[in-house]
Design an enzyme around this catalytic site. Structure first.
Site, PDB file in Angstrom:
ATOM      1  N   ILE A  14       1.859 -42.564  38.645  1.00  0.00           N
ATOM      2  CA  ILE A  14       0.663 -43.148  39.280  1.00  0.00           C
ATOM      3  C   ILE A  14       0.805 -44.585  39.504  1.00  0.00           C
ATOM      4  O   ILE A  14       0.473 -44.951  40.365  1.00  0.00           O
ATOM      5  CB  ILE A  14      -0.551 -42.688  38.383  1.00  0.00           C
ATOM      6  CG1 ILE A  14      -1.948 -42.979  39.250  1.00  0.00           C
ATOM      7  CG2 ILE A  14      -0.767 -43.493  37.098  1.00  0.00           C
ATOM      8  CD1 ILE A  14      -1.871 -42.019  40.413  1.00  0.00           C
ATOM      9  N   SER A  36       7.390 -51.244  30.367  1.00  0.00           N
ATOM     10  CA  SER A  36       7.943 -49.983  30.500  1.00  0.00           C
ATOM     11  C   SER A  36       8.801 -49.676  29.231  1.00  0.00           C
ATOM     12  O   SER A  36       9.770 -50.521  29.051  1.00  0.00           O
ATOM     13  CB  SER A  36       8.799 -49.698  31.616  1.00  0.00           C
ATOM     14  OG  SER A  36       9.441 -48.481  31.442  1.00  0.00           O
ATOM     15  N   LYS A  91      -7.689 -42.886  34.389  1.00  0.00           N
ATOM     16  CA  LYS A  91      -8.356 -41.979  33.916  1.00  0.00           C
ATOM     17  C   LYS A  91      -7.441 -40.954  33.217  1.00  0.00           C
ATOM     18  O   LYS A  91      -6.217 -40.908  33.476  1.00  0.00           O
ATOM     19  CB  LYS A  91      -9.175 -41.277  34.976  1.00  0.00           C
ATOM     20  CG  LYS A  91      -8.542 -40.581  36.118  1.00  0.00           C
ATOM     21  CD  LYS A  91      -7.249 -39.597  36.072  1.00  0.00           C
ATOM     22  CE  LYS A  91      -7.246 -38.528  35.361  1.00  0.00           C
ATOM     23  NZ  LYS A  91      -6.218 -37.596  35.630  1.00  0.00           N
ATOM     24  N   ASP A 169      -6.300 -32.707  32.575  1.00  0.00           N
ATOM     25  CA  ASP A 169      -5.928 -33.970  33.333  1.00  0.00           C
ATOM     26  C   ASP A 169      -6.296 -33.705  34.783  1.00  0.00           C
ATOM     27  O   ASP A 169      -6.967 -35.097  35.165  1.00  0.00           O
ATOM     28  CB  ASP A 169      -4.524 -34.142  33.115  1.00  0.00           C
ATOM     29  CG  ASP A 169      -3.858 -35.134  33.621  1.00  0.00           C
ATOM     30  OD1 ASP A 169      -3.999 -36.270  33.104  1.00  0.00           O
ATOM     31  OD2 ASP A 169      -3.482 -35.265  34.606  1.00  0.00           O
TER      32      ASP A 169
END
Ligand code: NAP
Length: 312
Positions: A14, A36, A91, A169
């Site tokens: 995302i 990361s 989210k 999800d």
């Protein structure tokens, strides 16, 4: 003019598909760093292995956007708020409601912006549906959210680990639209939850919801499936006394009585970054716990079933 600086934490699907392009397109934040754990990077931006390393190296950073899986969000958000950063959370905003309530308190104490970005709520078709339902008598709402997890989340084992939400999800996106468009709250009355024998979270679920007695909202159902073959469906059909609304393609298209009303290009993440920027300017937060509450409630009142083992 100097732009506020932003660190992107979690450089996965995302972050790459939506956040980085939306940050560039809106031009409201300067992407100053990414975090990361496996050292992945994006052009021209320093990479850190952890958020703590980034915060130590860049004390002047203004904001962070958290794009990690939900299980680690509470710790990362507290860390960022206490370091004086404004925080945008992908989210679902936390793994539990208690964590989310705590984050609200942390943001107030830190006097920083906290924004729970339910991206599907930022579609113009969702806004238009909400406007049309404000005074409507709603006979029924039927959510159908069926996708192939192997196609959309290949190898994302965290989704099936405890705290990973499973089929909720994607399903929580539908619930975030539902809570936004309805003029009154609905409650989960019953749920059937199907978890693979070798996994922790559901791979399919159905929910029965209704509003308080005397409201103008009839039966509300949700059908979530992570093993959908062929056509993928992310739709909400709303029958009202005055006609039928079809909110399809994840809330990006609206048809009323078969006539297309809105089909906007996908700009939800640009709207999210504009809203985040505005909230920071206003010294405000925007935290919506309702979609997470519905998932938690489904898990509390639902019946659990074991189903076939799942492997990629
Ligand atoms: P993903 O591809 O698995 O990416 C998650 C990233 O977070 C990975 O790169 C992972 O790094 C990193 N990460 C994990 N723990 C971290 C930590 N403590 N600090 C920094 N980075 C960490 O997952 P995704 O699909 O992008 O989903 C992430 C979130 O966005 C989920 O909550 C999901 O619901 C939401 N979302 C996803 C989509 C979508 O279409 N995929 C759409 C909307 C929202 P490692 O791999 O090195 O562990």
């Amino acid at each position: 003019m100097t732009l506020p600086t932003l660190g992107l934490v979690g450089l996965g699907k995302i972050a790459r598909d939506q956040h980085i392009p939306a940050i560039a397109a809106t031009g409201l934040f300067q992407l100053a760093a990414v975090v990361s754990p496996d050292g992945a990077s994006t052009d021209g931006v320093p990479t850190f292995r952890s958020q703590a390393e980034m915060l130590a190296a860049l004390p002047g950073l203004d904001a962070v956007a958290l794009c990690t899986p939900p299980a680690v969000r509470h710790g990362l958000t507290v860390e960022a708020l206490r370091a004086g950063k404004h925080v945008l959370i992908e989210k679902p905003p936390a793994a539990t409601l208690s964590e989310l309530h705590d984050l609200v308190a942390e943001a107030e104490t830190a006097r920083r912006t906290l924004f729970t970005a339910w991206h599907s709520q930022f579609n113009p078709a969702v806004e238009e549906t909400k406007r049309r339902l404000a005074e409507a008598d709603i006979r029924s709402v039927a959510i159908t959210w069926k996708e192939d997890v192997r196609r959309w989340h290949p190898g994302q084992d965290w989704i099936f680990a405890a705290g990973g939400f499973g089929v909720f999800d994607p399903g929580i996106n539908a619930l975030s639209i539902l809570t936004d468009i309805l003029p009154a709250p609905v409650f989960v009355r019953a749920a059937e939850l199907h978890a693979p024998a070798n996994r922790d979270t559901p791979i399919a679920a159905t929910l029965e919801m209704s509003a308080a007695p005397g409201s103008r909202i009839g039966r509300v159902t949700a059908d979530f499936d992570f093993l959908q073959q062929g056509e993928q469906t992310w739709s909400i059909v709303i029958e009202t006394e005055d006609g039928r609304l079809d909110l399809t393609h994840g809330g990006t298209r609206l048809t009323v009585d078969g006539v297309p009303v809105l089909a906007e290009p996908d700009t939800e993440y640009q709207r999210i970054y504009r809203h985040f920027h505005r909230l920071i300017g206003d010294g405000a937060s925007d935290v919506d716990a309702r979609p997470l509450s519905l998932v938690a409630d489904a898990c509390m009142v639902g019946r659990w079933h074991r189903t076939d083992a799942f492997d990629w």
